[in-house]
Design a protein around this motif. Structure first.
Motif, PDB file in Angstrom:
ATOM      1  N   ALA A 120     -50.276 -32.736 -13.768  1.00 25.06           N
ATOM      2  CA  ALA A 120     -49.825 -32.519 -15.045  1.00 25.06           C
ATOM      3  C   ALA A 120     -50.903 -33.249 -15.745  1.00 25.06           C
ATOM      4  O   ALA A 120     -51.493 -32.556 -16.796  1.00 25.06           O
ATOM      5  CB  ALA A 120     -48.563 -32.948 -15.567  1.00 25.06           C
ATOM      6  N   LEU A 121     -51.272 -34.258 -15.376  1.00 22.92           N
ATOM      7  CA  LEU A 121     -52.358 -35.084 -16.130  1.00 22.92           C
ATOM      8  C   LEU A 121     -53.752 -34.386 -15.873  1.00 22.92           C
ATOM      9  O   LEU A 121     -54.684 -34.195 -16.730  1.00 22.92           O
ATOM     10  CB  LEU A 121     -52.498 -36.533 -15.737  1.00 22.92           C
ATOM     11  N   ALA A 122     -53.922 -33.958 -14.387  1.00 18.30           N
ATOM     12  CA  ALA A 122     -55.076 -33.450 -14.311  1.00 18.30           C
ATOM     13  C   ALA A 122     -55.489 -32.007 -14.739  1.00 18.30           C
ATOM     14  O   ALA A 122     -56.579 -31.732 -15.177  1.00 18.30           O
ATOM     15  CB  ALA A 122     -55.166 -33.079 -12.433  1.00 18.30           C
ATOM     16  N   TRP A 123     -54.234 -31.466 -15.260  1.00 18.46           N
ATOM     17  CA  TRP A 123     -54.451 -30.060 -15.645  1.00 18.46           C
ATOM     18  C   TRP A 123     -54.604 -30.441 -17.413  1.00 18.46           C
ATOM     19  O   TRP A 123     -54.826 -29.192 -17.965  1.00 18.46           O
ATOM     20  CB  TRP A 123     -53.279 -29.158 -15.392  1.00 18.46           C
ATOM     21  N   MET A 163     -44.381 -30.317 -21.832  1.00 17.92           N
ATOM     22  CA  MET A 163     -44.695 -30.188 -20.259  1.00 17.92           C
ATOM     23  C   MET A 163     -45.255 -31.361 -19.507  1.00 17.92           C
ATOM     24  O   MET A 163     -44.961 -31.474 -18.238  1.00 17.92           O
ATOM     25  CB  MET A 163     -46.040 -29.152 -20.244  1.00 17.92           C
ATOM     26  N   LEU A 164     -45.772 -32.275 -20.241  1.00 16.43           N
ATOM     27  CA  LEU A 164     -46.244 -33.635 -19.387  1.00 16.43           C
ATOM     28  C   LEU A 164     -45.057 -34.440 -19.440  1.00 16.43           C
ATOM     29  O   LEU A 164     -44.791 -35.013 -18.664  1.00 16.43           O
ATOM     30  CB  LEU A 164     -47.510 -34.232 -20.368  1.00 16.43           C
ATOM     31  N   ARG A 165     -44.377 -34.519 -20.467  1.00 15.92           N
ATOM     32  CA  ARG A 165     -43.157 -35.286 -20.554  1.00 15.92           C
ATOM     33  C   ARG A 165     -41.979 -35.148 -19.530  1.00 15.92           C
ATOM     34  O   ARG A 165     -41.350 -35.966 -18.780  1.00 15.92           O
ATOM     35  CB  ARG A 165     -42.532 -35.693 -22.049  1.00 15.92           C
ATOM     36  N   ALA A 166     -41.839 -33.824 -19.290  1.00 16.23           N
ATOM     37  CA  ALA A 166     -40.760 -33.458 -18.417  1.00 16.23           C
ATOM     38  C   ALA A 166     -41.330 -33.868 -16.910  1.00 16.23           C
ATOM     39  O   ALA A 166     -40.202 -33.860 -16.130  1.00 16.23           O
ATOM     40  CB  ALA A 166     -40.573 -31.886 -18.381  1.00 16.23           C
ATOM     41  N   SER A 167     -42.364 -33.865 -16.618  1.00 15.01           N
ATOM     42  CA  SER A 167     -42.787 -34.688 -15.421  1.00 15.01           C
ATOM     43  C   SER A 167     -42.782 -36.014 -15.203  1.00 15.01           C
ATOM     44  O   SER A 167     -43.211 -36.741 -14.294  1.00 15.01           O
ATOM     45  CB  SER A 167     -44.308 -34.124 -15.258  1.00 15.01           C
ATOM     46  N   GLY A 168     -42.135 -36.758 -16.292  1.00 14.48           N
ATOM     47  CA  GLY A 168     -42.034 -38.351 -16.296  1.00 14.48           C
ATOM     48  C   GLY A 168     -43.280 -38.912 -17.030  1.00 14.48           C
ATOM     49  O   GLY A 168     -42.893 -40.199 -16.811  1.00 14.48           O
ATOM     50  N   VAL A 169     -44.060 -38.388 -17.495  1.00 11.87           N
ATOM     51  CA  VAL A 169     -45.086 -39.229 -18.478  1.00 11.87           C
ATOM     52  C   VAL A 169     -44.621 -39.389 -19.719  1.00 11.87           C
ATOM     53  O   VAL A 169     -44.694 -38.473 -20.575  1.00 11.87           O
ATOM     54  CB  VAL A 169     -46.683 -38.625 -18.102  1.00 11.87           C
ATOM     55  N   ALA A 170     -44.576 -40.602 -20.124  1.00  9.96           N
ATOM     56  CA  ALA A 170     -43.914 -40.825 -21.592  1.00  9.96           C
ATOM     57  C   ALA A 170     -45.321 -40.933 -22.586  1.00  9.96           C
ATOM     58  O   ALA A 170     -45.314 -41.907 -23.054  1.00  9.96           O
ATOM     59  CB  ALA A 170     -43.392 -41.903 -21.536  1.00  9.96           C
ATOM     60  N   ILE A 224     -38.736 -41.080 -26.948  1.00 10.43           N
ATOM     61  CA  ILE A 224     -39.440 -40.092 -26.455  1.00 10.43           C
ATOM     62  C   ILE A 224     -38.630 -39.587 -25.188  1.00 10.43           C
ATOM     63  O   ILE A 224     -38.464 -40.253 -24.089  1.00 10.43           O
ATOM     64  CB  ILE A 224     -40.810 -40.667 -25.672  1.00 10.43           C
ATOM     65  N   PRO A 225     -37.828 -38.498 -25.275  1.00  7.95           N
ATOM     66  CA  PRO A 225     -37.298 -37.810 -24.282  1.00  7.95           C
ATOM     67  C   PRO A 225     -38.329 -37.718 -22.912  1.00  7.95           C
ATOM     68  O   PRO A 225     -39.403 -36.974 -23.185  1.00  7.95           O
ATOM     69  CB  PRO A 225     -36.881 -36.589 -24.593  1.00  7.95           C
ATOM     70  N   VAL A 226     -38.023 -37.922 -21.765  1.00  8.03           N
ATOM     71  CA  VAL A 226     -38.822 -38.068 -20.530  1.00  8.03           C
ATOM     72  C   VAL A 226     -37.849 -37.319 -19.487  1.00  8.03           C
ATOM     73  O   VAL A 226     -36.821 -37.643 -19.165  1.00  8.03           O
ATOM     74  CB  VAL A 226     -39.336 -39.354 -20.097  1.00  8.03           C
ATOM     75  N   GLY A 227     -38.585 -36.337 -18.694  1.00  6.79           N
ATOM     76  CA  GLY A 227     -37.871 -35.736 -17.619  1.00  6.79           C
ATOM     77  C   GLY A 227     -38.046 -36.805 -16.127  1.00  6.79           C
ATOM     78  O   GLY A 227     -38.865 -37.604 -16.151  1.00  6.79           O
ATOM     79  N   VAL A 228     -37.552 -36.067 -15.179  1.00 10.20           N
ATOM     80  CA  VAL A 228     -37.781 -36.543 -13.934  1.00 10.20           C
ATOM     81  C   VAL A 228     -38.444 -35.576 -12.945  1.00 10.20           C
ATOM     82  O   VAL A 228     -39.289 -36.170 -12.237  1.00 10.20           O
ATOM     83  CB  VAL A 228     -36.303 -36.996 -13.088  1.00 10.20           C
TER      84      VAL A 228
END
Length: 417
Positions: free
Chosen positions: A235-238, A244-251, A270-274
């Motif tokens: 997610a960070l590389a793209w 989209m980023l927060r759902a991947s666990g990056v707050a 900040i809601p964050v996914g796993v």
């Protein structure tokens, strides 16, 4: 001998689940996707070049038409870039109004998303539920700016005008009368702040209704859990941002990390996914709607006690009051000059970004000292997200491509800008 199971499939550009004029060329092995090639440019309107050919204040309306579901957030990035170059500070009340309307816009975006994404995956009823609340907030847009969608409400130095003292009411019709009409107008008896207070109190219960329809629905989970997994490093590389980023666990959220307007003074999480799958992106956006309602409540409470102007009193960048123009010829001349020639912005370059509902929306602006920009470059979150399509959907079924496009939350006005 050619494998008869292998073929190319055109998904769009007119497909109802393409969310815009996206042409996706899919190389298929039966129902399984081998490769996905997104073709953009079919909508291209040349917004950036158009903005470079007009005075700064003439392009605010173009910003509304980029991500046309997140209108005021687009405006916010553009006017912040102009304010950086002009070196002007927005009055306190104007900043609080901007913060409140950014969150109203976030809810509007996510309501459109949850309704259309539900429709893509076969959940028809949630669209009707979401649009019920969306209509209430579109009335707020209209009450403050005169337009339901393309508001042009944010201006360099503040906002166009203060909040109205009265909300428009439903009129009697054959379908709405008597007790039903009274119920519809119950929130509209007072000011806009009263209306938004009542809405923010009620909205979490409405979100509960959406969750009742989807969150534990086994068909919804079968369509979204484990589908389109985006690891945090990818997610960070793209260059992904927002849900989209927060759902991947990056707050990562600009409202917290690089606060603007009055976000440093409001309390929210900040809601964050796993797992970074379609289901987590759904959960994050639903949680964000709840947080937006919290922020709106805090802004309403502050605006009830905070007096003062909503835009800078500088006739070079902001129009005079209508009453002043009627009695002061100089003010009238300033008004005409502002809306015909605009204003000269000092030489320099700047980048201003906001946490738009879809992710980081930024405006890179270069001025050469004229009354129009030398260069406008817009950073749209959807463009970066779409670049990951090929790798994310490989090995998935054709129906999963629809789920993935839905959770990208793409709007082609900003992608083909």
């Amino acid at each position: 001998m050619q494998d008869i199971r292998s073929y190319s499939l055109n998904f769009g550009p007119q497909h109802p689940a393409a969310h815009g004029v996206l042409r996706l060329v899919l190389e298929m092995d039966g129902e399984t996707v081998r490769r996905a090639d997104p073709h953009v440019g079919l909508l291209h309107r040349g917004t950036e070049k158009l903005a470079e050919s007009k005075p700064f204040n003439h392009s605010i309306g173009y910003m509304d038409r980029l991500d046309y579901v997140s209108m005021m957030c687009n405006e916010h990035a553009y006017v912040r870039a102009i304010e950086n170059l002009l070196g002007i500070e927005v009055p306190e009340r104007g900043q609080w109004i901007r913060t409140m309307f950014d969150e109203i816009t976030r809810i509007l975006n996510h309501l459109m998303w949850i309704g259309s994404n539900g429709l893509d995956l076969g959940a028809m009823a949630v669209m009707l539920y979401a649009f019920r609340e969306r209509e209430e907030l579109m009335d707020v847009y209209e009450a403050v700016s005169g337009a339901r969608m393309h508001a042009a409400y944010y201006r360099p130095g503040g906002v166009y005008r203060d909040l109205p003292d009265q909300m428009p009411k439903y009129r009697e019709t054959p379908w709405h009368k008597g007790a039903d009409l009274k119920r519809l107008n119950a929130w509209r008896e007072g000011s806009m702040l009263d209306f938004l207070d009542a809405f923010a109190d009620d909205f979490p219960h409405r979100v509960d209704e959406y969750e009742t329809l989807l969150t534990d629905n086994r068909i919804w989970k079968q369509r979204t859990v484990g589908i389109g997994v985006v690891p945090p490093e990818k997610a960070l590389a793209w260059g992904m941002t927002g849900p989209m980023l927060r759902a991947s666990g990056v707050a990562w959220d600009l409202r917290k990390k690089q606060p603007y307007a009055k976000y440093a003074e409001v309390d929210f999480d900040i809601p964050v996914g796993v797992n970074g799958d379609c289901y987590d992106r759904y959960v994050v956006r639903v949680a964000e709607m709840r947080e937006s309602a919290r922020i709106i409540k805090q802004c309403v409470a502050k605006l009830r006690t905070l007096e003062g102007p909503v835009i800078v009193r500088d006739f070079k960048v902001a129009p005079p009051q209508r009453e002043e123009m009627k009695r002061d010829m100089e003010a009238l001349i300033h008004h005409f000059k502002l809306f015909t020639e605009g204003y000269v912005v000092p030489e320099g370059e700047t980048y201003a970004a906001v946490e738009a509902p879809k992710g980081e929306f930024g405006c890179y602006l270069i001025s050469d000292g004229a009354n129009k920009p030398f260069r406008v470059k817009l950073r749209a979150p959807g463009f970066a997200h779409l670049s990951s399509m090929d790798e994310v959907v490989r090995g998935h079924m054709l129906s999963d491509v629809v789920a993935m496009i839905g959770t990208y939350d793409v709007v082609f006005g900003e992608i083909d800008r």
